[in-house]
Design a protein around this motif. Structure first.
Motif, PDB file in Angstrom:
ATOM      1  N   PRO A 128       1.965 -34.032   3.532  1.00  0.00           N
ATOM      2  CA  PRO A 128       1.590 -34.458   4.884  1.00  0.00           C
ATOM      3  C   PRO A 128       1.616 -33.307   5.881  1.00  0.00           C
ATOM      4  CG  PRO A 128       3.821 -35.139   4.383  1.00  0.00           C
ATOM      5  CD  PRO A 128       3.280 -34.534   3.131  1.00  0.00           C
ATOM      6  N   PHE A 129       0.800 -33.459   6.938  1.00  0.00           N
ATOM      7  CA  PHE A 129       0.731 -32.474   8.017  1.00  0.00           C
ATOM      8  C   PHE A 129       0.444 -31.075   7.469  1.00  0.00           C
ATOM      9  CE2 PHE A 129       3.315 -35.909   9.827  1.00  0.00           C
ATOM     10  CZ  PHE A 129       2.638 -36.133  11.014  1.00  0.00           C
ATOM     11  N   ALA A 130      -0.697 -30.940   6.797  1.00  0.00           N
ATOM     12  CA  ALA A 130      -1.144 -29.661   6.261  1.00  0.00           C
ATOM     13  C   ALA A 130      -2.290 -29.127   7.110  1.00  0.00           C
ATOM     14  CB  ALA A 130      -1.585 -29.820   4.807  1.00  0.00           C
ATOM     15  N   GLY A 131      -2.703 -27.886   6.857  1.00  0.00           N
ATOM     16  CA  GLY A 131      -3.835 -27.308   7.563  1.00  0.00           C
ATOM     17  C   GLY A 131      -3.557 -27.064   9.040  1.00  0.00           C
ATOM     18  N   PRO A 132      -4.600 -26.949   9.850  1.00  0.00           N
ATOM     19  CA  PRO A 132      -4.440 -26.693  11.288  1.00  0.00           C
ATOM     20  C   PRO A 132      -3.607 -27.754  12.002  1.00  0.00           C
ATOM     21  CG  PRO A 132      -6.717 -26.312  10.618  1.00  0.00           C
ATOM     22  CD  PRO A 132      -6.017 -26.932   9.438  1.00  0.00           C
ATOM     23  N   VAL A 133      -3.766 -29.032  11.602  1.00  0.00           N
ATOM     24  CA  VAL A 133      -2.956 -30.095  12.207  1.00  0.00           C
ATOM     25  C   VAL A 133      -1.483 -29.852  11.917  1.00  0.00           C
ATOM     26  CG1 VAL A 133      -2.425 -32.561  12.147  1.00  0.00           C
ATOM     27  CG2 VAL A 133      -4.803 -31.810  12.146  1.00  0.00           C
ATOM     28  N   GLY A 134      -1.190 -29.426  10.697  1.00  0.00           N
ATOM     29  CA  GLY A 134       0.186 -29.135  10.319  1.00  0.00           C
ATOM     30  C   GLY A 134       0.764 -27.960  11.080  1.00  0.00           C
ATOM     31  N   GLU A 135      -0.067 -26.967  11.381  1.00  0.00           N
ATOM     32  CA  GLU A 135       0.403 -25.810  12.151  1.00  0.00           C
ATOM     33  C   GLU A 135       0.815 -26.242  13.556  1.00  0.00           C
ATOM     34  OE1 GLU A 135      -2.666 -22.899  12.069  1.00  0.00           O
ATOM     35  OE2 GLU A 135      -2.577 -22.603   9.891  1.00  0.00           O
ATOM     36  N   LEU A 136      -0.001 -27.096  14.164  1.00  0.00           N
ATOM     37  CA  LEU A 136       0.355 -27.588  15.496  1.00  0.00           C
ATOM     38  C   LEU A 136       1.603 -28.461  15.416  1.00  0.00           C
ATOM     39  CD1 LEU A 136      -0.107 -27.953  18.491  1.00  0.00           C
ATOM     40  CD2 LEU A 136      -1.788 -29.740  17.978  1.00  0.00           C
ATOM     41  N   PHE A 137       1.699 -29.270  14.373  1.00  0.00           N
ATOM     42  CA  PHE A 137       2.881 -30.120  14.195  1.00  0.00           C
ATOM     43  C   PHE A 137       4.148 -29.274  14.131  1.00  0.00           C
ATOM     44  CE2 PHE A 137       6.028 -31.766  11.209  1.00  0.00           C
ATOM     45  CZ  PHE A 137       6.349 -32.984  11.787  1.00  0.00           C
ATOM     46  N   ASP A 138       4.122 -28.201  13.326  1.00  0.00           N
ATOM     47  CA  ASP A 138       5.302 -27.346  13.188  1.00  0.00           C
ATOM     48  C   ASP A 138       5.680 -26.704  14.515  1.00  0.00           C
ATOM     49  OD1 ASP A 138       5.594 -27.917  10.483  1.00  0.00           O
ATOM     50  OD2 ASP A 138       4.329 -26.243   9.838  1.00  0.00           O
ATOM     51  N   LYS A 139       4.679 -26.350  15.333  1.00  0.00           N
ATOM     52  CA  LYS A 139       4.960 -25.778  16.652  1.00  0.00           C
ATOM     53  C   LYS A 139       5.588 -26.823  17.572  1.00  0.00           C
ATOM     54  CE  LYS A 139       1.253 -22.316  16.554  1.00  0.00           C
ATOM     55  NZ  LYS A 139      -0.026 -21.867  17.179  1.00  0.00           N
ATOM     56  N   MET A 140       5.122 -28.070  17.449  1.00  0.00           N
ATOM     57  CA  MET A 140       5.651 -29.135  18.305  1.00  0.00           C
ATOM     58  C   MET A 140       7.129 -29.395  18.023  1.00  0.00           C
ATOM     59  SD  MET A 140       2.429 -31.796  18.156  1.00  0.00           S
ATOM     60  CE  MET A 140       3.309 -33.128  19.006  1.00  0.00           C
ATOM     61  N   VAL A 141       7.471 -29.588  16.771  1.00  0.00           N
ATOM     62  CA  VAL A 141       8.878 -29.877  16.457  1.00  0.00           C
ATOM     63  C   VAL A 141       9.729 -28.620  16.607  1.00  0.00           C
ATOM     64  CG1 VAL A 141       8.332 -31.828  14.955  1.00  0.00           C
ATOM     65  CG2 VAL A 141       8.479 -29.525  13.976  1.00  0.00           C
ATOM     66  N   GLY A 142       9.096 -27.445  16.366  1.00  0.00           N
ATOM     67  CA  GLY A 142       9.839 -26.195  16.526  1.00  0.00           C
ATOM     68  C   GLY A 142      10.223 -25.937  17.970  1.00  0.00           C
ATOM     69  N   ALA A 143       9.424 -26.467  18.898  1.00  0.00           N
ATOM     70  CA  ALA A 143       9.699 -26.269  20.327  1.00  0.00           C
ATOM     71  C   ALA A 143      10.985 -26.956  20.768  1.00  0.00           C
ATOM     72  CB  ALA A 143       8.524 -26.766  21.156  1.00  0.00           C
ATOM     73  N   ILE A 144      11.442 -27.937  19.991  1.00  0.00           N
ATOM     74  CA  ILE A 144      12.713 -28.602  20.333  1.00  0.00           C
ATOM     75  C   ILE A 144      13.773 -28.317  19.273  1.00  0.00           C
ATOM     76  CG2 ILE A 144      11.630 -30.415  21.705  1.00  0.00           C
ATOM     77  CD1 ILE A 144      11.940 -32.294  19.307  1.00  0.00           C
ATOM     78  N   GLY A 145      13.577 -27.237  18.519  1.00  0.00           N
ATOM     79  CA  GLY A 145      14.601 -26.769  17.590  1.00  0.00           C
ATOM     80  C   GLY A 145      14.644 -27.490  16.252  1.00  0.00           C
ATOM     81  N   LEU A 146      13.535 -28.109  15.847  1.00  0.00           N
ATOM     82  CA  LEU A 146      13.499 -28.811  14.567  1.00  0.00           C
ATOM     83  C   LEU A 146      12.523 -28.133  13.608  1.00  0.00           C
ATOM     84  CD1 LEU A 146      13.415 -32.536  15.793  1.00  0.00           C
ATOM     85  CD2 LEU A 146      15.408 -31.197  15.087  1.00  0.00           C
ATOM     86  N   SER A 147      12.756 -28.319  12.320  1.00  0.00           N
ATOM     87  CA  SER A 147      11.886 -27.735  11.307  1.00  0.00           C
ATOM     88  C   SER A 147      11.980 -28.555  10.029  1.00  0.00           C
ATOM     89  CB  SER A 147      12.301 -26.280  11.017  1.00  0.00           C
ATOM     90  OG  SER A 147      11.656 -25.804   9.856  1.00  0.00           O
ATOM     91  N   ARG A 148      10.877 -28.673   9.317  1.00  0.00           N
ATOM     92  CA  ARG A 148      10.930 -29.399   8.043  1.00  0.00           C
ATOM     93  C   ARG A 148      11.489 -28.535   6.909  1.00  0.00           C
ATOM     94  NH1 ARG A 148       4.571 -30.642   6.645  1.00  0.00           N
ATOM     95  NH2 ARG A 148       3.637 -29.186   8.124  1.00  0.00           N
ATOM     96  N   SER A 149      11.768 -27.271   7.198  1.00  0.00           N
ATOM     97  CA  SER A 149      12.331 -26.385   6.174  1.00  0.00           C
ATOM     98  C   SER A 149      13.788 -26.009   6.445  1.00  0.00           C
ATOM     99  CB  SER A 149      11.490 -25.092   6.068  1.00  0.00           C
ATOM    100  OG  SER A 149      11.486 -24.387   7.292  1.00  0.00           O
ATOM    101  N   HIS A 150      14.365 -26.517   7.538  1.00  0.00           N
ATOM    102  CA  HIS A 150      15.751 -26.168   7.886  1.00  0.00           C
ATOM    103  C   HIS A 150      16.721 -26.962   6.995  1.00  0.00           C
ATOM    104  CE1 HIS A 150      19.290 -25.146  10.232  1.00  0.00           C
ATOM    105  NE2 HIS A 150      18.531 -24.330  10.973  1.00  0.00           N
ATOM    106  N   PRO A 151      17.741 -26.295   6.450  1.00  0.00           N
ATOM    107  CA  PRO A 151      18.685 -26.990   5.562  1.00  0.00           C
ATOM    108  C   PRO A 151      19.663 -27.922   6.268  1.00  0.00           C
ATOM    109  CG  PRO A 151      19.348 -24.702   5.856  1.00  0.00           C
ATOM    110  CD  PRO A 151      18.030 -24.851   6.544  1.00  0.00           C
ATOM    111  N   ASP A 152      19.864 -27.716   7.558  1.00  0.00           N
ATOM    112  CA  ASP A 152      20.822 -28.535   8.312  1.00  0.00           C
ATOM    113  C   ASP A 152      20.156 -29.851   8.724  1.00  0.00           C
ATOM    114  OD1 ASP A 152      22.760 -29.627   9.887  1.00  0.00           O
ATOM    115  OD2 ASP A 152      22.728 -28.047  11.428  1.00  0.00           O
TER     116      ASP A 152
END
Length: 262
Positions: A128-152
């Motif tokens: 899910p959330f791959a390609g250009p849409v996924g890039e924007l998604f990662d920026k959105m959640v990253g802006a509030i300190g979240l990531s789908r790759s963070h272990p915590d």
């Protein structure tokens, strides 16, 4: 030797019996008809003299939703749930999709984000959330300190889609498709057991909340399975309508505040 009179007397009695309707001789001993074997009825013959074809058996109707409920209930892990969904044969989308799209990110994350049905990039990459849409998604959640790759778990997100297969030409999922896959999605949430659920787009809101219209629903907290739920605009919608990014940013800040003060 019988006399002629006896013969004609018997003959006259026989004629009288025939006239009265007697057309079958009575056996000397009684017959037990319960012991007789029934013969198979003769095949029906059409007016053309050919045997009529056997009747077509009627297929028993199945309820895809009930089958999905049973399959989802039996899944005790995310792996077994994915296997049950792959084996589900009642969703026609499966036949046209390239890949099965299940989930991505940390399975123990505090935030579970459910997006629209897979698009072309999701279908090609199988996540899910791959390609250009996924890039924007990662920026959105990253802006509030979240990531789908963070272990915590406190800083990670787990993402999935409302359906595991891409609809043809990225069309909007039908209500029947959402309904038959809802038991799997519900079980998906139960197994991940997040603290907060984010519904990105119309289809997740329709499936879980029975409501549509993300422009109206966004930013309004509600609940599902006793968990806080925040509807939020999908990244693809923001790419088409950049003016909606301001509202999306406000919703993300609201999510961050909720995480800081559960």
């Amino acid at each position: 030797m019988e006399s002629a009179q006896d013969y004609w007397t018997a003959h006259a009695l026989l004629e009288w019996q025939v006239e009265m309707g007697a057309d079958e001789a009575i056996l000397d001993a009684p017959m037990n008809r319960y012991e007789l074997v029934d013969e198979k009825p003769a095949a029906k013959v059409s007016p053309l003299g050919k045997a009529a074809p056997p009747p077509i058996p009627v297929k028993e109707k199945v309820d895809p939703v009930e089958i999905a409920k049973a399959a989802a209930k039996s899944a005790e892990t995310l792996e077994s749930l994915a296997g049950a969904m792959r084996a589900f044969e009642h969703c026609e989308l499966k036949k046209g999709a390239r890949n099965f799209v299940f989930g991505d990110g940390a399975a123990n994350a505090n935030v579970m984000i459910i997006g629209e049905a897979p698009n072309r990039d999701d279908d090609q990459h199988g996540k899910p959330f791959a390609g250009p849409v996924g890039e924007l998604f990662d920026k959105m959640v990253g802006a509030i300190g979240l990531s789908r790759s963070h272990p915590d778990p406190a800083s990670s997100v787990y993402v999935t889609t409302v359906l595991p297969w891409r609809p043809p030409a990225n069309r909007v999922p039908e209500a029947a498709e959402l309904a038959m896959m809802l038991p799997f999605l519900t079980r998906h949430i139960e197994l991940v057991d997040p603290a907060i659920i984010v519904l990105m787009g119309n289809s997740p809101c329709q499936a879980l909340l029975g409501k549509a219209g993300i422009s109206r629903l966004r930013g309004q907290w509600t609940t599902f399975l006793g968990k806080p739920v925040l509807p939020l605009a999908h990244p693809e919608q923001l790419m088409k309508n950049p003016t909606a990014k301001r509202d999306a940013w406000a919703d993300l800040l609201d999510l961050k505040a909720r995480l800081s003060n559960p």
